[in-house]
Design a protein around this motif. Structure first.
Motif, PDB file in Angstrom:
ATOM      1  N   LYS A 340       0.835  -1.212   0.000  1.00 10.49           N
ATOM      2  CA  LYS A 340       0.000   0.000   0.000  1.00 10.49           C
ATOM      3  C   LYS A 340       0.868   1.261   0.000  1.00 10.49           C
ATOM      4  O   LYS A 340       0.562   2.248  -0.690  1.00 10.49           O
ATOM      5  CB  LYS A 340      -0.910   0.006   1.231  1.00 10.49           C
ATOM      6  N   ILE A 341       1.940   1.240   0.790  1.00 10.74           N
ATOM      7  CA  ILE A 341       2.829   2.394   0.861  1.00 10.74           C
ATOM      8  C   ILE A 341       3.490   2.636  -0.491  1.00 10.74           C
ATOM      9  O   ILE A 341       3.598   3.779  -0.958  1.00 10.74           O
ATOM     10  CB  ILE A 341       3.891   2.184   1.966  1.00 10.74           C
ATOM     11  N   GLU A 344       0.857   4.129  -2.865  1.00  9.06           N
ATOM     12  CA  GLU A 344       0.543   5.531  -2.580  1.00  9.06           C
ATOM     13  C   GLU A 344       1.699   6.436  -3.008  1.00  9.06           C
ATOM     14  O   GLU A 344       1.477   7.538  -3.534  1.00  9.06           O
ATOM     15  CB  GLU A 344       0.263   5.730  -1.086  1.00  9.06           C
ATOM     16  N   ALA A 347       1.624   6.167  -7.139  1.00 11.16           N
ATOM     17  CA  ALA A 347       0.353   6.199  -7.880  1.00 11.16           C
ATOM     18  C   ALA A 347       0.200   4.996  -8.812  1.00 11.16           C
ATOM     19  O   ALA A 347      -0.626   5.011  -9.725  1.00 11.16           O
ATOM     20  CB  ALA A 347       0.195   7.503  -8.662  1.00 11.16           C
ATOM     21  N   LYS A 349      -1.011   1.155  -9.558  1.00 11.55           N
ATOM     22  CA  LYS A 349      -2.136   0.365  -9.065  1.00 11.55           C
ATOM     23  C   LYS A 349      -1.754  -1.078  -8.721  1.00 11.55           C
ATOM     24  O   LYS A 349      -2.552  -1.816  -8.160  1.00 11.55           O
ATOM     25  CB  LYS A 349      -3.258   0.355 -10.106  1.00 11.55           C
ATOM     26  N   TYR A 501       4.643   7.829   5.398  1.00  9.21           N
ATOM     27  CA  TYR A 501       3.287   7.270   5.347  1.00  9.21           C
ATOM     28  C   TYR A 501       2.675   7.242   6.750  1.00  9.21           C
ATOM     29  O   TYR A 501       1.492   7.602   6.940  1.00  9.21           O
ATOM     30  CB  TYR A 501       3.343   5.862   4.761  1.00  9.21           C
ATOM     31  N   ASN A 504       1.461  10.555   7.915  1.00  6.41           N
ATOM     32  CA  ASN A 504       0.154  10.904   7.344  1.00  6.41           C
ATOM     33  C   ASN A 504      -0.965   9.992   7.822  1.00  6.41           C
ATOM     34  O   ASN A 504      -2.133  10.365   7.774  1.00  6.41           O
ATOM     35  CB  ASN A 504       0.235  10.850   5.808  1.00  6.41           C
ATOM     36  N   HIS A 505      -0.585   8.768   8.241  1.00  2.29           N
ATOM     37  CA  HIS A 505      -1.562   7.789   8.730  1.00  2.29           C
ATOM     38  C   HIS A 505      -1.049   7.237  10.056  1.00  2.29           C
ATOM     39  O   HIS A 505      -0.571   6.098  10.127  1.00  2.29           O
ATOM     40  CB  HIS A 505      -1.736   6.642   7.737  1.00  2.29           C
TER      41      HIS A 505
END
Length: 520
Positions: A340-341, A344, A347, A349, A501, A504-505
Motif C-alpha cells: 500500500k505504501i 501511494e 500512484a 495500481k 506514510y 500521514n496515517h
C-alpha cells in the motif's frame, strides 16, 4: 620452514556490536567486535611464532544494520565512527562489496579516503580503463617474502544499482580482468593471493552449476582458468561458511555479520615455495566483545538506539510476524501495508514486495523506527515499470519457483533458493491484482489465475507496476524486468517513505484482502 597466515573478515554489514537491533541489550553470536577479538587472538598467536600475518577486509561493510543506516543518513560525522572501528583492525588491504554502492558514490568515496588500508577493486574501471578506487594490486614484503594481493568484486552491480550511481564505471568479469593481471604479477611475487567479493557459481566438488551462470559469482571459473598461479583465494558475498581446497587452491568464506573469521595457512620452504596449505574458519560466538571496538562505537551506538526507539505510529489489530513462511504463503498485514505504501508513493495500481529474511517480526502495536528498519532492511528506492500482461505473468511464474511441496505435503521455500545462500528477498508478493499459484503444476505453468480490476489480464495489455529498484532492473533473475521499462522513479528510500506514510496515517489497520492464493 616459514608460515603465512591470512585472516579474513567479510560481509560484516555494519553489525559492530552483537545485536540485530530488534531489541536492546542483545548478545547474539556475531559482530565486528567479536570478530576483532578472534582476529587479535589469531594474530597474537601467529606473531609469537614468528609467522607472517596478512589481514583482509573483504567488503560489504557499509550497509545492512540499523547502525549502518543511521551513519549514512543521520549521523553528523557520517561514516567516521565505523571507519575508526575498521582502522583499528590493522588490515593490510580492503575490498569493496556490492552493498558499498547502496548509499551512493560520494558516501563510498568517503570510506575509501578515510580508511588506513588500500582498497583493491581491480575490475572496476573508469572511462580510461584504470581502476577507480585504488591500485590494481598490492605487494607486501615481509621477512623477505613478496606477497601479491589482487582484489576483485562481483561484476553484477549494474544489475542492482541505479544507473546514476555507477555512471562512467565499468565492471569487468573477474576472469577477464585476471587475464590482464595475474600471469604478469605471478612473475613478480613469491606468493599470490586473490581476494574476491563474490562467491561460487558451481558445486565445489563436482563443478556442476548451482545457480544461473549470470556472472554474479565467478570464483569457480577463476580457479578453473587461473588456479595454477593463485596460491590462496578469500571470498565473500554469498554469506557461506567455506574452508576447504577447491581445484587444489585453499579457499575461505567466513559467513556474515562477523560470525566467523576466515584463516588460510601457507607453509613455505627455504626457496619460498608453498609446500602445504590449510583453510579454516573460526566461530566468534563465544568471543568477548573487543573493549577497543566498544569504546570506539559506544557513543554513536547509544545515539542510534535512542533514535530507533522514537514512536512512528500505531497498529489496530495484529501485524506481528510469528511464522515467516506462513507470512509468505498466506497474505500478511505487514506485506499488504508495504505494498500500500509503495502504491501511494508512486500512484501505481499494482505493487510487489518481499519479506527479506526470517528475522523480520512485523509491527507491534507501537511502531518505532527500530521496527521499520529491522523489517525493511535494505535502502531500496522504488521504480515504476510499464510492462505487458505477459511480463507480469512471467514475473509471477518466477516468484512461484521459490516454493515447492515437500514429502510431507507442506509448502516450503525451495532448498535451491536457501542453499548456498538464502534468497527470501527474491520471492515477491503482489497487491492490486488477484492471482493463484498451483504448486502441483510444472515450473513456468503455475499461475492459473491472474486478474486486474476484476478482469483477466491480457498478455498484450500494458500495466504499470511498482517494485524496488533492485527488482526493476532485473535483480534476482527477473529478466522480464529491465531499466528500459522504467517510466518513473522515487529516489527517496523506503525507510523514509514508510516513516512519511505513518506521519500521514498515524494509526493503521492490520488488514488483508487475500488477493493471492497458493494451492498444493
Amino acid at each position: 620452514m616459514m608460515k603465512i597466515r591470512i585472516l579474513e573478515t567479510s560481509d560484516l554489514h555494519g553489525f559492530v556490536l552483537p545485536t540485530n537491533f530488534t531489541e536492546k541489550d542483545m548478545d547474539l553470536p556475531f559482530s565486528i567486535a567479536k570478530a576483532r577479538t578472534k582476529m587479535d587472538e589469531l594474530t597474537s598467536s601467529s606473531e609469537q611464532k614468528g609467522e607472517i600475518v596478512i589481514k583482509i577486509e573483504n567488503g560489504d561493510i557499509l550497509q545492512g544494520s540499523a547502525l549502518a543506516y543511521y551513519l549514512a543518513k543521520k549521523a553528523k560525522e557520517g561514516i567516521k565512527d565505523l571507519v575508526n572501528v575498521t582502522n583499528s583492525f590493522g588490515y593490510n588491504v580492503g575490498l569493496l562489496g556490492n552493498h558499498e554502492f547502496n548509499y551512493g558514490l560520494e558516501y563510498l568515496e568517503t570510506y575509501v579516503k578515510q580508511v588506513n588500508y588500500p582498497i583493491l577493486a581491480a575490475n572496476v574501471l573508469d572511462k580510461k580503463g584504470q581502476p577507480v578506487f585504488g591500485p590494481t594490486y598490492q605487494i607486501i614484503e615481509k621477512q623477505g617474502v613478496k606477497i601479491g594481493i589482487v582484489g576483485f568484486l562481483t561484476q553484477y552491480i549494474p544489475h542492482w544499482e541505479q544507473p546514476a550511481t555507477i555512471k562512467d564505471l565499468t565492471f569487468q568479469s573477474i576472469v577477464e580482468a585476471a587475464k590482464e593481471i595475474l600471469p604478469d604479477l605471478r612473475q613478480c611475487v613469491d606468493v599470490l593471493l586473490v581476494a574476491y567479493h563474490g562467491g561460487f557459481e558451481r558445486d565445489l566438488l563436482t563443478g556442476i552449476p548451482t545457480e544461473s551462470l549470470t556472472g554474479e559469482n565467478e570464483a569457480y571459473q577463476l580457479l578453473l582458468e587461473y588456479g595454477e598461479v593463485i596460491d590462496a583465494l578469500v571470498t565473500g558475498h554469498q554469506h557461506r561458511e567455506i574452508a576447504q581446497h577447491v581445484l587444489g587452491v585453499p579457499v575461505i568464506q567466513p559467513g556474515f555479520r562477523g560470525n566467523f573469521v576466515g584463516e588460510i595457512e601457507l607453509e613455505l620452504d627455504k626457496q619460498k615455495k608453498i609446500t602445504h596449505s590449510k583453510a579454516k574458519i573460526h566461530r566468534t560466538a563465544n568471543s568477548k566483545v573487543s573493549t577497543e571496538v566498544l569504546e570506539l562505537i559506544s557513543d554513536i551506538s547509544k545515539e542510534t538506539e535512542e533514535w530507533l526507539d522514537q514512536p512512528m505510529g500505531k497498529v489496530l489489530g495484529n501485524m506481528k510476524i510469528l511464522d515467516p513462511m506462513a507470512a509468505r504463503i498466506n497474505e500478511h498485514p505487514y506485506i499488504e501495508l508495504i505494498n500500500k505504501i509503495q502504491m501511494e508513493a508512486t500512484a501505481a495500481k499494482i505493487s510487489g514486495t518481499a519479506l527479506f529474511n526470517n528475522e523480520a517480526k512485523g509491527f507491534d502495536e507501537q511502531i518505532t523506527m527500530r521496527s521499520i528498519l529491522t523489517n525493511y532492511i535494505y535502502p531500496n528506492t522504488l521504480a515504476v515499470l510499464r510492462v505487458t500482461g505477459s511480463d507480469l505473468k512471467a514475473a509471477l511464474e518466477r516468484t512461484a519457483e521459490h516454493l515447492e511441496i515437500n514429502d510431507e505435503g507442506e509448502i516450503i521455500f525451495s532448498p535451491r533458493f536457501v542453499e548456498p545462500k538464502p534468497e527470501y528477498y527474491n520471492y515477491d508478493m503482489y497487491e492490486g491484482i488477484d492471482y493463484t499459484i498451483d504448486l502441483k503444476k510444472k515450473i513456468g505453468q503455475r499461475i492459473v489465475n491472474l486478474s486486474f480490476e476484476g478482469r483477466p489480464v491480457a498478455s498484450e495489455e500494458f500495466l504499470e507496476i511498482v517494485v524496488n529498484q533492485y527488482r526493476a532492473v532485473g535483480g534476482g533473475n527477473y529478466p522480464m524486468f529491465s531499466a528500459d521499462k522504467i517510466v518513473r522513479e522515487i529516489t527517496v528510500d523506503m525507510t523514509e517513505l514508510i516513516a512519511a506514510y505513518l506521519k500521514n496515517h498515524p494509526v493503521i489497520q492490520a488488514t488483508v484482502n487475500h488477493n493471492f492464493k497458493i494451492l498444493k
